[in-house]
Enzyme design. Structure first.
Site, PDB file in Angstrom:
ATOM      1  N   GLY B 202      -0.119  -5.527  -0.654  1.00 10.98           N
ATOM      2  CA  GLY B 202      -0.463  -6.525  -1.671  1.00 10.98           C
ATOM      3  C   GLY B 202      -1.427  -7.597  -1.190  1.00 10.98           C
ATOM      4  O   GLY B 202      -1.534  -8.663  -1.790  1.00 10.98           O
ATOM      5  N   GLY B 203      -2.166  -7.306  -0.114  1.00 10.59           N
ATOM      6  CA  GLY B 203      -3.086  -8.293   0.460  1.00 10.59           C
ATOM      7  C   GLY B 203      -4.285  -8.622  -0.405  1.00 10.59           C
ATOM      8  O   GLY B 203      -5.072  -9.500  -0.075  1.00 10.59           O
ATOM      9  N   GLU B 204      -4.444  -7.922  -1.552  1.00 12.61           N
ATOM     10  CA  GLU B 204      -5.506  -8.267  -2.496  1.00 12.61           C
ATOM     11  C   GLU B 204      -5.005  -9.293  -3.514  1.00 12.61           C
ATOM     12  O   GLU B 204      -5.710  -9.632  -4.456  1.00 12.61           O
ATOM     13  CB  GLU B 204      -5.983  -7.020  -3.245  1.00 12.61           C
ATOM     14  CG  GLU B 204      -6.995  -6.199  -2.480  1.00 12.61           C
ATOM     15  CD  GLU B 204      -6.431  -5.544  -1.236  1.00 12.61           C
ATOM     16  OE1 GLU B 204      -5.296  -5.030  -1.299  1.00 12.61           O
ATOM     17  OE2 GLU B 204      -7.111  -5.560  -0.203  1.00 12.61           O
ATOM     18  N   TRP B 253       1.261  -2.465   5.625  1.00 13.84           N
ATOM     19  CA  TRP B 253       1.587  -1.324   4.772  1.00 13.84           C
ATOM     20  C   TRP B 253       1.432   0.028   5.444  1.00 13.84           C
ATOM     21  O   TRP B 253       1.454   1.054   4.762  1.00 13.84           O
ATOM     22  CB  TRP B 253       0.761  -1.390   3.496  1.00 13.84           C
ATOM     23  CG  TRP B 253      -0.703  -1.658   3.665  1.00 13.84           C
ATOM     24  CD1 TRP B 253      -1.305  -2.888   3.695  1.00 13.84           C
ATOM     25  CD2 TRP B 253      -1.745  -0.709   3.832  1.00 13.84           C
ATOM     26  NE1 TRP B 253      -2.660  -2.738   3.862  1.00 13.84           N
ATOM     27  CE2 TRP B 253      -2.963  -1.413   3.954  1.00 13.84           C
ATOM     28  CE3 TRP B 253      -1.788   0.690   3.870  1.00 13.84           C
ATOM     29  CZ2 TRP B 253      -4.195  -0.786   4.118  1.00 13.84           C
ATOM     30  CZ3 TRP B 253      -3.027   1.321   4.041  1.00 13.84           C
ATOM     31  CH2 TRP B 253      -4.206   0.584   4.166  1.00 13.84           C
ATOM     32  N   ASN B 271      -5.859  -7.207   5.705  1.00 12.81           N
ATOM     33  CA  ASN B 271      -6.906  -8.204   5.493  1.00 12.81           C
ATOM     34  C   ASN B 271      -6.329  -9.564   5.135  1.00 12.81           C
ATOM     35  O   ASN B 271      -5.272  -9.651   4.525  1.00 12.81           O
ATOM     36  CB  ASN B 271      -7.825  -7.751   4.350  1.00 12.81           C
ATOM     37  CG  ASN B 271      -7.069  -7.627   3.039  1.00 12.81           C
ATOM     38  OD1 ASN B 271      -6.368  -6.652   2.825  1.00 12.81           O
ATOM     39  ND2 ASN B 271      -7.172  -8.616   2.165  1.00 12.81           N
ATOM     40  N   ASP B 314     -12.431  -6.690   4.011  1.00 14.80           N
ATOM     41  CA  ASP B 314     -11.254  -5.876   3.696  1.00 14.80           C
ATOM     42  C   ASP B 314     -10.980  -4.859   4.806  1.00 14.80           C
ATOM     43  O   ASP B 314     -10.472  -3.770   4.543  1.00 14.80           O
ATOM     44  CB  ASP B 314     -11.415  -5.174   2.338  1.00 14.80           C
ATOM     45  CG  ASP B 314     -10.089  -4.613   1.817  1.00 14.80           C
ATOM     46  OD1 ASP B 314      -9.033  -4.987   2.355  1.00 14.80           O
ATOM     47  OD2 ASP B 314     -10.123  -3.789   0.889  1.00 14.80           O
ATOM     48  N   ARG B 341     -10.732  -0.049  11.528  1.00 12.41           N
ATOM     49  CA  ARG B 341     -11.585  -0.057  10.344  1.00 12.41           C
ATOM     50  C   ARG B 341     -12.922  -0.756  10.613  1.00 12.41           C
ATOM     51  O   ARG B 341     -13.918  -0.475   9.948  1.00 12.41           O
ATOM     52  CB  ARG B 341     -10.805  -0.773   9.228  1.00 12.41           C
ATOM     53  CG  ARG B 341     -11.061  -0.249   7.854  1.00 12.41           C
ATOM     54  CD  ARG B 341      -9.813  -0.385   7.003  1.00 12.41           C
ATOM     55  NE  ARG B 341     -10.114  -0.844   5.657  1.00 12.41           N
ATOM     56  CZ  ARG B 341      -9.257  -0.851   4.656  1.00 12.41           C
ATOM     57  NH1 ARG B 341      -8.006  -0.432   4.839  1.00 12.41           N
ATOM     58  NH2 ARG B 341      -9.595  -1.286   3.469  1.00 12.41           N
TER      59      ARG B 341
END
Lengths: 251, 543
Positions: B202-204, B253, B271, B314, B341
């Site tokens: 839920g980092g967005e 996650w 992120n 991100d 990433r």
């Protein structure tokens, strides 16, 4: 661009009922990027439909920016279209982008559509289909008059390689047996290539059987410059293409 | 249903016939023990935890399928899940014990499946609320954890469940966080001794990440470690305010790894929120985009390493940390490895967190180098100075694998060309706050399976794909690497040379998932999920 966005997004009211980004170039570019990331998997990279429906015909059917916003926000019950929790400004930007690539008002031309139809039959129909007849190598143009502006159609005739959608890019392959085959790339994975040859045939090759693959981002469509189609004849062709607005979709 | 050798069915029927409270009583050492999970892949008939064992290597000792015979590999059965995650994948790693597969699916379906036939014993389907937040955009799940007769599964509405593995019945159900704010849960829980360890998505959204431990029998929470500190806690000085930290993201996650001897969990964090807009969160934003070493007994943070300080791309660091022992400048060191990433491959000392190696495994122009202090020397933050990995990164959460004999780390790398553009953000519970957009040049993108020499960071070999992918990797002691791709192929490679030996077109992108393997009736099986289908492969039976 960033500055433009700052000004725009500050002016947005969540209760907005008309699209604050209508015809806004910066917002349309952002909407394009958002669409590519969130919507293109189902609706196709050009929004002309894949798993989900073609989104470029909505406005021609009388739908509005607001109805598009509502569908994106709420999703479509009973389908795989989910509701969105994106901020309002992002949804409006996507709507502005969709509208920018959507069906256009009736094309104005001084040409003669009947002469244009005859020209189409000799120069275009070998590769392009209209209403079920014509070739199969190029895109179906049955509703192109509703989908492309006069400027876009002119460019597509005069400079066909200016923008080429995936699925219509030229490729030349050479088999290990020495055969050379030209066509467009319809699909590809690590081991195989699916092409349509210039005569329209669907043909697939294992990459290990090929000696060479020459790819291009160009279209195999000939360049129809003024020597090939005069400016007057182009007016006729545009007049004809403008009549190709497809059949209205049933709701 | 008839089987010549159906011990699992027989035992299941017997359990059903004699089901009694005593079956779940204290001391009934049935099912999966903590010791068996710690033993990893020692028993060739079992795969009991997400990566196969605690090391995260996803490297099987099985040798029946070889470089010589893999070309004969064929589907044995397929399982149609009937549930699909739009634009995402069937991301699960099945567990297997005694001939029964335990599988989670998209939209919080789950099954127990006969590993011989692909037929389901039971199906579980969670009734989800219709106002999911992050869970609506990525309705995926990556697998079960198991202990005794219990299966543990997290949900898109941010709960943790225990199911009875014999029936699929819910034994307990606890809320991890309020999904309406933006939380969701998608990872495979990690069972460590007497604890179930989970992380959160839920980092967005305006969320604050955490890692939790729960008691397997009851669902009682034993500890919680927040990944973003608030005022008074170490690291809070890397945020401009408590308000920014409280919505600072740092999701957890992806399933972590575990060193039983040190008692340390290794867990990646995601992120900082908002994703692309850094102006509202000036500072390094600890402990986002980091690797955390967490004491399993207490939940205390032992050390951290931040891969991407103040990330605006991100570039979550939600990867499977891979544990190994390497000869390092004259002595053996216990290390943890991450292909990140941000496009760099890292080796850290896993006892101390000391930075040992950081080298690009992609063509990123983001940083020139990682300094001796472990901090990146950033040259091109937003992509204005050349191509950056896009928001999906140089690789993503899709599991890599590691062959300890070859000292090669296998990862699906993504070569992309993106630039990042921030926007102002309005914060509201339940509203995504990406804070910008990413522009990517699709004509410059491709994918490659790469073998990284872990002692140097050099690329030993690569195999290119037309498009970048988010498919996982598994390797075996027989010298094989199994990897998926975006175009749908499931492919076996020679782990020494990178030569392609066999492939099978599954029909849609293999997305997020990595293969697993086990022995059943004397035959090695290899499973991969793709789309809404679980495929089981084996060599043809001798007749």
């Amino acid at each position: 661009l960033l500055v433009a966005w700052l000004a725009l997004s500050l002016s947005i009211d969540a209760a907005e009922s008309t699209n604050p980004f209508e015809n806004d170039e910066a917002a349309i570019r952002i909407g394009n990027a958002l669409f590519a990331g969130r919507c293109a998997d189902c609706h196709g990279p050009d929004a002309r439909g894949k798993l989900g429906p073609d989104l470029t015909q909505r406005w021609a059917r009388g739908e509005t920016d607001e109805s598009a916003f509502r569908v994106i926000r709420a999703g479509v019950a009973g389908s795989s279209m989910p509701p969105s929790v994106a901020p309002d400004n992002e949804i409006w930007a996507i709507v502005a982008y969709l509208r920018s690539i959507s069906v256009v008002p009736a094309l104005v031309s001084t040409g003669d559509a009947n002469r244009g139809r005859a020209l189409f039959a000799t120069e275009c129909a070998r590769c392009h289909k209209v209403g079920g007849s014509g070739g199969a190598l190029g895109p179906d143009l049955t509703s192109i008059g509703a989908a492309r502006s006069r400027a876009a159609l002119t460019t597509a005739v005069r400079e066909p390689s200016a923008t080429v959608a995936l699925g219509f890019r030229a490729v030349e392959i050479r088999t290990r047996g020495g055969d050379e085959i030209a066509g467009v790339v319809k699909g590809e994975d690590a081991f195989s290539l699916q092409i349509q040859t210039l005569d329209g045939t669907l043909s697939a090759f294992a990459k290990r059987d090929l000696a060479g693959i020459a790819r291009s981002t160009d279209s195999p469509m000939p360049v129809f410059d003024a020597a090939r189609i005069t400016d007057t004849a182009l007016e006729d062709l545009l007049a004809y293409l403008g009549t190709l607005r497809g059949a209205p979709r049933q709701p | 249903m008839r089987h010549a050798r159906s011990s699992s069915l027989a035992s299941l029927l017997m359990l059903a016939a004699t089901a009694a409270p005593a079956q779940t009583g204290e001391g009934a050492a049935t099912g999966v023990t903590a010791a068996a999970i710690e033993a990893g892949l020692a028993d060739p008939t079992r795969w009991l935890t997400f990566s196969g064992d605690y090391s995260g290597q996803r490297h099987s000792p099985l040798r029946q399928i070889t470089r010589r015979n893999v070309h004969r590999l064929a589907p044995r059965w397929t399982f149609q899940a009937g549930t699909y995650a739009r634009g995402r994948g069937f991301e699960t790693t099945p567990l297997v014990d005694d001939g029964v597969l335990y599988v989670t699916g998209s939209n919080n379906y789950a099954w127990a499946i006969d590993a011989r036939t692909g037929r389901a014993f039971w199906e579980y389907r969670r009734t989800l609320p219709d106002d999911l937040t992050y869970g609506a955009s990525a309705p995926v799940n990556r697998g079960f954890g198991a202990l005794d007769e219990r299966l543990f599964m997290v949900t898109l509405d941010a709960h943790l469940l225990a199911l009875d593995r014999r029936s699929g019945a819910v034994l307990w159900d606890v809320e991890l966080a309020d999904y309406r704010v933006g939380y969701a849960a998608t990872l495979a829980p990690l069972v460590v001794e007497d604890k179930v360890i989970i992380g959160i998505s839920g980092g967005e959204y305006p969320t604050r990440g955490f890692v939790d431990a729960y008691e397997p029998a009851t669902g009682r929470r034993l500890w919680r470690l927040h990944t973003v500190p608030l005022a008074g806690e170490p690291g809070s000085e890397t945020w401009p305010s408590d308000a920014s930290a409280a919505r600072g993201g740092g999701g957890t996650w992806m399933t972590g790894s575990y060193d039983a001897r040190l008692g340390l969990l290794y867990w990646g964090t995601g992120n900082p929120n908002p994703d692309y807009q850094g102006a509202d969160r000036v500072g390094d934003n600890l402990y986002t985009a980091s690797l955390l070493a967490i004491e399993a007994a207490t939940g205390r943070l032992r050390w951290h390493y931040q891969f991407t300080p103040h990330d605006t791309h991100d570039w979550d660091s939600n990867h499977v940390p891979v544990l190994a022992t390497l000869p390092w400048r004259g002595r053996d060191r216990d290390v943890v490895m991450v292909a990140n990433r941000n496009g760099f491959f890292y080796v850290l000392d896993r006892v101390t967190g000391e930075f040992l190696l950081g080298k690009p495994f992609t063509a990123t122009t983001w940083a020139r180098d990682i300094g001796a202090d472990g901090r990146p020397i950033v040259l091109n933050e937003d992509g204005s100075g050349g191509c950056l990995p896009d928001a999906h990164g140089g690789t993503n959460f899709n599991p890599p694998s590691y062959d300890p004999r070859l000292k090669l780390f296998f990862v699906n790398a993504r070569e992309t060309c993106a630039s990042f553009h921030s926007q102002p953000v309005q914060y509201a519970p339940g509203q995504a706050t990406t804070g910008g957009v990413v522009w990517a040049d699709r004509d410059k993108a491709f994918g490659a399976l790469r073998a990284i020499d872990v002692t140097t960071g050099d690329i030993e070999w690569e195999f290119r794909y037309p498009q970048p992918n988010l498919a996982g990797v598994m390797s075996t002691a027989a010298g094989l690497v199994f990897a998926g791709d975006q175009e749908g192929n499931f492919t076996a490679f020679d782990s020494t040379s990178g030569e392609e030996l066999w492939h099978y077109q599954t029909g849609t992108s293999i997305w997020g998932a990595a293969a697993m393997t086990f022995m059943l009736d004397g035959r090695q099986h290899v499973l991969i999920p793709s789309g809404s289908v679980l495929f089981a492969f084996a060599l043809p039976e001798e007749r």
